[in-house]
Design a protein around this motif. Structure first.
Motif, PDB file in Angstrom:
ATOM      1  N   GLU A 170       0.854  -1.180   0.000  1.00 48.91           N
ATOM      2  CA  GLU A 170       0.000   0.000   0.000  1.00 48.91           C
ATOM      3  C   GLU A 170       0.890   1.229   0.000  1.00 48.91           C
ATOM      4  O   GLU A 170       1.676   1.452   0.936  1.00 48.91           O
ATOM      5  CB  GLU A 170      -0.903   0.012   1.242  1.00 48.91           C
ATOM      6  N   VAL A 171       0.776   2.056  -1.071  1.00 53.74           N
ATOM      7  CA  VAL A 171       1.556   3.262  -1.165  1.00 53.74           C
ATOM      8  C   VAL A 171       0.821   4.235  -2.083  1.00 53.74           C
ATOM      9  O   VAL A 171       0.187   3.829  -3.060  1.00 53.74           O
ATOM     10  CB  VAL A 171       2.979   2.980  -1.712  1.00 53.74           C
ATOM     11  N   THR A 178       3.324  11.205  -5.549  1.00 59.07           N
ATOM     12  CA  THR A 178       3.888  11.939  -4.423  1.00 59.07           C
ATOM     13  C   THR A 178       4.766  13.057  -4.953  1.00 59.07           C
ATOM     14  O   THR A 178       5.128  13.086  -6.141  1.00 59.07           O
ATOM     15  CB  THR A 178       4.712  11.016  -3.510  1.00 59.07           C
ATOM     16  N   VAL A 237       6.820   9.709   2.375  1.00 54.07           N
ATOM     17  CA  VAL A 237       5.845   8.740   1.872  1.00 54.07           C
ATOM     18  C   VAL A 237       5.825   7.538   2.809  1.00 54.07           C
ATOM     19  O   VAL A 237       6.881   7.061   3.258  1.00 54.07           O
ATOM     20  CB  VAL A 237       6.211   8.272   0.442  1.00 54.07           C
ATOM     21  N   ASN A 238       4.652   7.042   3.103  1.00 57.98           N
ATOM     22  CA  ASN A 238       4.494   5.864   3.953  1.00 57.98           C
ATOM     23  C   ASN A 238       4.273   4.626   3.086  1.00 57.98           C
ATOM     24  O   ASN A 238       3.299   4.567   2.325  1.00 57.98           O
ATOM     25  CB  ASN A 238       3.326   6.054   4.926  1.00 57.98           C
ATOM     26  N   LEU A 239       5.175   3.652   3.197  1.00 59.66           N
ATOM     27  CA  LEU A 239       5.022   2.370   2.519  1.00 59.66           C
ATOM     28  C   LEU A 239       4.487   1.361   3.535  1.00 59.66           C
ATOM     29  O   LEU A 239       5.060   1.205   4.614  1.00 59.66           O
ATOM     30  CB  LEU A 239       6.367   1.878   1.966  1.00 59.66           C
ATOM     31  N   THR A 240       3.407   0.688   3.184  1.00 60.52           N
ATOM     32  CA  THR A 240       2.777  -0.265   4.113  1.00 60.52           C
ATOM     33  C   THR A 240       2.579  -1.599   3.406  1.00 60.52           C
ATOM     34  O   THR A 240       2.080  -1.637   2.279  1.00 60.52           O
ATOM     35  CB  THR A 240       1.429   0.261   4.623  1.00 60.52           C
ATOM     36  N   TRP A 285      12.709  -4.025   1.856  1.00 58.43           N
ATOM     37  CA  TRP A 285      12.196  -2.956   0.998  1.00 58.43           C
ATOM     38  C   TRP A 285      13.251  -2.616  -0.049  1.00 58.43           C
ATOM     39  O   TRP A 285      14.365  -2.195   0.278  1.00 58.43           O
ATOM     40  CB  TRP A 285      11.866  -1.709   1.829  1.00 58.43           C
ATOM     41  N   SER A 301       5.768  -1.328   7.869  1.00 61.05           N
ATOM     42  CA  SER A 301       5.688  -0.022   7.213  1.00 61.05           C
ATOM     43  C   SER A 301       7.056   0.634   7.233  1.00 61.05           C
ATOM     44  O   SER A 301       7.920   0.300   8.043  1.00 61.05           O
ATOM     45  CB  SER A 301       4.652   0.871   7.903  1.00 61.05           C
ATOM     46  N   VAL A 359       5.642   4.271  -8.137  1.00 59.73           N
ATOM     47  CA  VAL A 359       5.273   5.577  -7.592  1.00 59.73           C
ATOM     48  C   VAL A 359       5.763   6.647  -8.564  1.00 59.73           C
ATOM     49  O   VAL A 359       6.918   6.629  -8.994  1.00 59.73           O
ATOM     50  CB  VAL A 359       5.899   5.800  -6.201  1.00 59.73           C
TER      51      VAL A 359
END
Length: 941
Positions: free
Chosen positions: A647-648, A652, A658-661, A676, A691, A721
């Motif tokens: 989930e990203v 952006t 930015v939060n990567l989940t 990651w 995250s 992204v």
């Protein structure tokens, strides 16, 4: 097509088979039984000399298949093999060729072994197991339980190569941690467990496919004799031992050359050195040739000098087991012994075709040239008919590189008119280089044919004549385990610093006695009697009650992460201490506890199943009256990961956080590690949390990949992204009835987002590629609408005012963005907060509102001036009418959602081409636009 000889090579039968064999393995005792290995890992067996084949297994390691050993294995049809299991690991298993299915194979080693590590040889079976950066070597003696091989404590072996397993002893080469192109030679006790060093720095050579050749050779025919090439400071010299490594000496050079002239090579500065290479071709001899039926006869390639010289391969021969040597050829030859060494055949090792061979019947003193063919052939190999007494051989090769094989049979029987009698033999006594007759505890004499006797030794010939035991001396003892021979005093063995002289042996149990080691042990197979006994200790000790020490607990299969419901077998091992009177308390961490007696001796399995996911601490406590020990391990019980969703936010701003989940399924998965991978970076970022906060310093598309691992499985997901300098975001919400149908999964959110984007494009005419709707996880259902820049030029983009925003807000405020879900239920898409406006990557939401107010003010001021002075200025009415006519088509009412809006607002019309145009805003339901240059020229005219 396979050709098999059924009558010792006189004829061949063609056998049609449905596979291509890579290797054939014949049974050592029963000629009609053979195995065939294919490159794909399949193993076939035949019990009728290849007429019918049965598939045994399909995941077998090449060259790791062994027939049963007579006198050790009970069943002659037993096959030992290394095979791959379904998880990718390797096992040592056995089966019978009559039934070798997966259910019928028997695992002989508890747990997995290293790939390509199985070796079955005589009384011994060897495997190795690598855990982390440490490799442990195990041996089974006469098919008993596997025991870890005991090398000197700080040898820290990088590699181990078995040299010999003859005479109830293991002779091996071990590369220690500090060595690169040399190995050290070690010999064992009868069980192959405890090892002591006998020679350091033996040269090694790396071969293709990670094979290693060690320059050590066991001389066949006479027990205890080995040749080795020692490399010190880059200098290679050849050494010989007559007592299994108790002492080593350099080879004595010959006194004359092959023409009988004296040579200047004198010890100790000049010796004979031999190449100890195995031939790549199995049908020719190596650089040194010996045979069991020809004791004392050694023929090899080498040179005279202070060291071994590569590519200098003169041929030398000895008939007294290395005491004296003679040169016979100036170049290397392939050698074949016939009639117990009574005939020596030599063919030059060359790449050119040949038609002659040489043979000698007097141990190489004289040679006869024989034309074995009228047409020169490239020689591929030499074969003799079965039996040491044979005088028939076959030369096989090819006339040209494109021709088939040519087989030429050579029969020497016509050269000998009769069988030998006792008067045709002479005896010779074995001695070492110093003239010592007692070798390996015996005086041994052999017989050989006289040089002048032209007769056949035949099948009944035996070379050994007499043996006489000797009294034991210093030469009959080697250093015991934990001791090393002194470099200054070769007869003295001293204890290594890590070895405890008073420590009882591991098999010493309470109530028994033991003798402490003197540092010496008798050489295995040494036959000396009486005399000196350096092995016997004068002190007898009672075996004490030892506290448990080195307690270990592990799982069969070495897996520390299992699934709920898996069958687990715990293994308890104790390195030292008494076991017969020791109690073992086992706590499996989930409330199950038990007490065992004599656990590590009886090998009673501890089997268990964990029902629920979690981390369980397993504890084993061993205790007796002398002391106690404890071992602990942690078991991860977790279901395999099924998938992970990244989930990203797909859009952006540059250098924005930015939060990567990562959303892992199943959701109850625990103890996952996340890797990651961002952009082209080859080094991942590792986290225990699902995250990660990051930012992107450059604009453009960036690939983001997350891998989730829980020890039993690994899954991954990738997203792209897009990074911009400027963009706008409008918060959206939905009518609450949509929440009932929100399963909160990525696929559903993607579909809803794509549908909203398409509706907005159709409603407002905004290009599809400039909009992106991202539905957020969770409830209530919300989304972000991204309005992307249409221009790639940042300078131009920053000077333009976007008309798409008002059109989108107008459509949302007018309730024109709707869609239907299950059952015809109408869902309305709205602004999440009508008063909040929108925001972008470079500007806050208030900036745009302020810009609209300013533009409205400018418009109002301009309108007032026009009204005030239009009649006073000449031609003003005409100018206003002209402006009004030109701009009339740009006025429209926003109340109705009509096709006029779609036609007017298309593509780049949302951004005026004129750099001075300004959006005046939405006022009283009318959108007006005026050219500022026209207004300025009018006001100043």
């Amino acid at each position: 097509m396979l050709f098999i000889s059924t009558d010792e090579g006189s004829s061949f039968q063609r056998q049609s088979i449905s596979f291509t064999p890579d290797t054939l393995i014949f049974h050592p005792k029963e000629e009609d039984k053979l195995l065939a290995y294919c490159k794909e890992g399949r193993l076939f067996a035949s019990t009728d000399l290849g007429r019918k084949w049965t598939l045994l297994q399909e995941r077998v390691t090449k060259d790791k298949v062994f027939w049963s050993v007579s006198g050790v294995d009970v069943d002659p049809d037993l096959v030992h093999m290394e095979m791959q299991d379904t998880s990718g690991g390797y096992l040592y298993v056995t089966c019978l060729i009559q039934n070798c299915s997966d259910k019928m194979v028997t695992a002989q080693f508890l747990g997995k072994i290293d790939h390509n590590s199985l070796l079955v040889q005589d009384d011994y079976v060897f495997v190795k197991v690598t855990t982390g950066n440490r490799t442990k070597h195990f041996v089974s003696y006469r098919r008993n339980e596997f025991v870890q091989m005991k090398f000197p404590k700080y040898a820290l072996p990088k590699d181990v190569q078995i040299v010999s397993t003859d005479d109830n002893q293991v002779f091996l080469a071990l590369q220690e941690w500090y060595q690169s192109d040399t190995y050290n030679l070690y010999q064992s006790d009868p069980q192959g467990v405890y090892y002591s060093i006998v020679l350091e720095n033996v040269r090694s050579t790396k071969q293709p496919e990670e094979n290693v050749l060690i320059d050590v050779l066991e001389v066949r025919g006479i027990r205890g004799v080995f040749l080795a090439n020692q490399k010190i400071d880059g200098k290679v010299t050849t050494l010989i031992t007559y007592n299994k490594g108790q002492n080593w000496e350099a080879l004595a050079p010959p006194t004359t050359d092959m023409n009988g002239k004296p040579i200047s090579c004198k010890a100790p500065h000049c010796h004979l050195h031999l190449h100890l290479r195995w031939a790549d071709n199995p049908y020719v001899s190596g650089t040194v040739h010996t045979k069991d039926s020809a004791p004392g006869l050694i023929m090899g390639a080498g040179n005279l000098g202070s060291k071994l010289v590569e590519y200098k391969e003169e041929m030398y021969i000895t008939s007294d087991c290395g005491k004296t040597w003679r040169q016979v050829f100036e170049e290397e030859h392939h050698i074949l012994y016939l009639d117990h060494g009574g005939v020596i055949v030599a063919i030059k090792d060359t790449s050119i075709p040949l038609k002659i061979l040489k043979f000698s019947i007097d141990e190489g003193r004289t040679w006869t040239v024989h034309n074995f063919t009228s047409t020169s052939v490239f020689v591929d190999g030499l074969l003799s008919e079965p039996g040491d007494e044979t005088l028939v051989m076959t030369v096989f090769g090819h006339i040209s590189y494109r021709s088939d094989w040519e087989l030429v049979k050579v029969d020497f029987r016509q050269s000998f008119p009769r069988q030998c009698t006792e008067s045709d033999y002479v005896s010779w006594q074995l001695t070492d280089l110093q003239g010592e007759k007692c070798i390996m505890g015996q005086e041994r004499s052999f017989r050989k044919r006289k040089d002048t006797a032209f007769c056949i030794k035949g099948k009944s010939y035996t070379s050994a004549l007499t043996t006489k035991p000797c009294q034991c001396t210093e030469q009959d003892f080697n250093c015991d385990y934990g001791f090393e021979r002194s470099h200054t005093d070769g007869n003295h063995c001293f204890a290594d610093f890590w070895h405890d002289l008073d420590s009882p042996p591991e098999d010493c149990h309470l109530g028994k006695t033991y003798e402490s080691s003197t540092g010496y042990r008798k050489v295995i197979s040494n036959m000396c009697e009486g005399g000196l006994n350096k092995q016997q200790s004068a002190t007898q000790h009672n075996c004490p009650l030892l506290p448990p020490k080195g307690l270990q607990v592990s799982i069969k299969g070495q897996m520390l992460a299992v699934a709920p419901g898996d069958d687990i077998t715990f293994i308890v091992h104790q390195e030292q201490g008494d076991t017969s009177s020791t109690k073992y308390q086992v706590d499996l961490g989930d409330g199950v506890r038990a007490i065992y007696q004599n656990l590590t001796v009886t090998d009673e399995p501890i089997q268990h199943r964990y029902k629920n996911p979690g981390v369980y601490k397993v504890t084993v406590k061993a205790e007796n009256t002398a002391g106690h020990d404890e071992a602990t391990m942690y078991i991860q019980v977790t279901a395999p990961l099924q998938e992970v969703h990244l989930e990203v936010a797909p859009i952006t701003g540059r250098n924005h956080e930015v939060n990567l989940t990562a959303i892992v399924l199943p959701t109850e998965a625990n103890l996952s590690v996340f890797y990651w991978w961002i952009g082209d970076n080859l080094q991942p970022t590792l986290t225990l949390e699902n995250s990660l906060l990051t930012s992107f310093p450059e604009t453009g598309e960036v690939s983001v990949t997350v891998q989730a691992s829980n020890g039993r499985s690994m899954v991954q997901d990738t997203r792209t992204v897009r990074v911009y300098d400027n963009f706008q975001v409008i918060r959206l919400s939905f009518s609450t009835n949509l929440d009932r149908f929100n399963p909160n999964i990525p696929e559903w959110r993607e579909d809803i987002g794509q549908m909203v984007t398409k509706i907005l494009t159709k409603t407002t005419g905004v290009p599809l590629e400039s909009l992106l709707t991202v539905v957020k996880p969770g409830l209530p259902t919300t989304a972000d609408l991204y309005i992307l820049p249409l221009y790639s030029n940042p300078a131009k983009r920053s000077m333009l005012v976007d008309k798409r925003i008002p059109a989108i807000i107008q459509a949302l405020n007018s309730n024109n963005v709707t869609f239907v879900v299950r059952g015809g239920l109408l869902v309305l898409v709205m602004l999440a907060d009508p008063n909040a406006g929108f925001y972008g990557a470079a500007k806050g939401p208030g900036v745009w509102a302020l810009a609209v107010i300013i533009l409205i003010s400018i418009f109002a001021t301009g309108s007032f001036i026009l009204y005030k002075f239009k009649r006073k200025l000449p031609g003003s009415r005409n100018v206003y009418a002209q402006m009004h006519n030109e701009k009339e088509q740009e006025m429209t009412s926003p109340v109705n959602h009509s096709e006029d809006t779609q036609h007017i607002i298309q593509g780049e019309e949302f951004i005026d081409d004129d750099l001075d145009s300004q959006t005046l805003g939405n006022h009283s339901g009318v959108v007006l636009s005026i050219n500022s240059r026209e207004l300025h020229s009018y006001l100043t005219s």
